[in-house]
Design a protein around this motif. Sequence first.
Motif, PDB file in Angstrom:
ATOM      1  N   PRO A  39       0.840  11.536   1.798  1.00 23.46           N
ATOM      2  CA  PRO A  39       0.002  12.500   2.747  1.00 23.46           C
ATOM      3  C   PRO A  39      -0.724  13.795   2.309  1.00 23.46           C
ATOM      4  O   PRO A  39       0.134  14.518   1.540  1.00 23.46           O
ATOM      5  CB  PRO A  39       1.527  12.698   3.939  1.00 23.46           C
ATOM      6  CG  PRO A  39       2.835  11.474   2.909  1.00 23.46           C
ATOM      7  CD  PRO A  39       2.286  11.264   1.760  1.00 23.46           C
TER       8      PRO A  39
ATOM      9  N   LYS B 104      -8.208   5.639  -1.824  1.00 28.55           N
ATOM     10  CA  LYS B 104      -8.670   6.101  -1.180  1.00 28.55           C
ATOM     11  C   LYS B 104      -8.664   7.788  -0.644  1.00 28.55           C
ATOM     12  O   LYS B 104      -7.064   7.371  -0.502  1.00 28.55           O
ATOM     13  CB  LYS B 104      -8.928   5.671   0.502  1.00 28.55           C
ATOM     14  CG  LYS B 104      -9.910   5.692   1.198  1.00 28.55           C
ATOM     15  CD  LYS B 104      -9.685   5.030   2.565  1.00 28.55           C
ATOM     16  CE  LYS B 104     -10.861   5.373   3.458  1.00 28.55           C
ATOM     17  NZ  LYS B 104     -10.545   4.786   4.723  1.00 28.55           N
TER      18      LYS B 104
ATOM     19  N   GLY C  98       1.439   5.300   1.240  1.00 31.32           N
ATOM     20  CA  GLY C  98       0.456   6.052   1.070  1.00 31.32           C
ATOM     21  C   GLY C  98       0.620   7.956   0.288  1.00 31.32           C
ATOM     22  O   GLY C  98       1.889   8.263   1.233  1.00 31.32           O
TER      23      GLY C  98
ATOM     24  N   ALA D  22      -3.783   1.417  -2.704  1.00 28.02           N
ATOM     25  CA  ALA D  22      -3.650  -0.409  -2.298  1.00 28.02           C
ATOM     26  C   ALA D  22      -3.808  -1.171  -3.814  1.00 28.02           C
ATOM     27  O   ALA D  22      -5.135  -0.672  -4.845  1.00 28.02           O
ATOM     28  CB  ALA D  22      -4.270  -0.483  -1.146  1.00 28.02           C
TER      29      ALA D  22
ATOM     30  N   ALA E 233      -7.902  11.522   1.157  1.00 30.85           N
ATOM     31  CA  ALA E 233      -7.390  11.554   2.305  1.00 30.85           C
ATOM     32  C   ALA E 233      -8.345  12.754   3.257  1.00 30.85           C
ATOM     33  O   ALA E 233      -9.123  13.050   2.451  1.00 30.85           O
ATOM     34  CB  ALA E 233      -6.033  12.146   2.341  1.00 30.85           C
TER      35      ALA E 233
ATOM     36  N   GLY F 136      -3.628  10.333   0.146  1.00 33.60           N
ATOM     37  CA  GLY F 136      -4.880   9.552  -0.215  1.00 33.60           C
ATOM     38  C   GLY F 136      -3.987   8.660  -0.516  1.00 33.60           C
ATOM     39  O   GLY F 136      -2.731   8.531  -0.055  1.00 33.60           O
ATOM     40  N   THR F 137      -4.297   7.649  -0.503  1.00 34.68           N
ATOM     41  CA  THR F 137      -3.566   5.900  -0.351  1.00 34.68           C
ATOM     42  C   THR F 137      -4.029   4.916  -1.637  1.00 34.68           C
ATOM     43  O   THR F 137      -4.998   5.031  -2.144  1.00 34.68           O
ATOM     44  CB  THR F 137      -4.210   5.241   1.183  1.00 34.68           C
ATOM     45  OG1 THR F 137      -3.947   5.868   2.368  1.00 34.68           O
ATOM     46  CG2 THR F 137      -2.912   4.095   1.168  1.00 34.68           C
TER      47      THR F 137
ATOM     48  N   THR G 217       0.932  -1.100  -0.116  1.00 35.73           N
ATOM     49  CA  THR G 217       0.323   0.431   0.133  1.00 35.73           C
ATOM     50  C   THR G 217       1.008   1.084   0.463  1.00 35.73           C
ATOM     51  O   THR G 217       2.040   1.267   0.390  1.00 35.73           O
ATOM     52  CB  THR G 217      -0.703  -0.010   1.138  1.00 35.73           C
ATOM     53  OG1 THR G 217      -1.307  -0.791   0.922  1.00 35.73           O
ATOM     54  CG2 THR G 217      -1.714   1.518   1.494  1.00 35.73           C
TER      55      THR G 217
END
Length: 125
Positions: A81, A116, A79, A87, A118, A84-85, A77
């Motif tokens: 900052p 996804k 990230g 995956a 943030a 978002g992320t 995954t």
Amino acid sequence: MTKAAKKPATKAAASKPAAKATKTAPAAAAAAAPTKLGKTELTDVIATNANLSKKDAAAAMGAMLDAVASALKAGQTVGLPGVGTLAVKATSARTGVRPGTSEKIEIPAGKKVSFKVATDLKKNL
């Protein structure tokens, strides 16, 4: 109504308003902000904000994108900052329908990249 009133407009008369509209449309589109931040524009922003040359900014961005892609290929995954992320998620096999013929087809299991947003970014949009 007379026959003259029923007569359709000529092609020349019909095309004149359209020609005027097309002349102003590019000017309006050029004045509007671009809807996509491409690689070149992103490199320029990085160069300006990080006080780097455009060549160094392009190399840094390329290295970062390579690192993200290789991490996703490894199933990790990623990230980002404040953004978002990313995956990797597995998709199951399923039955689909071919649009042109309505024929039922089997879609094999696979993987997809999900994103996804943030929460901070989502709140500030």
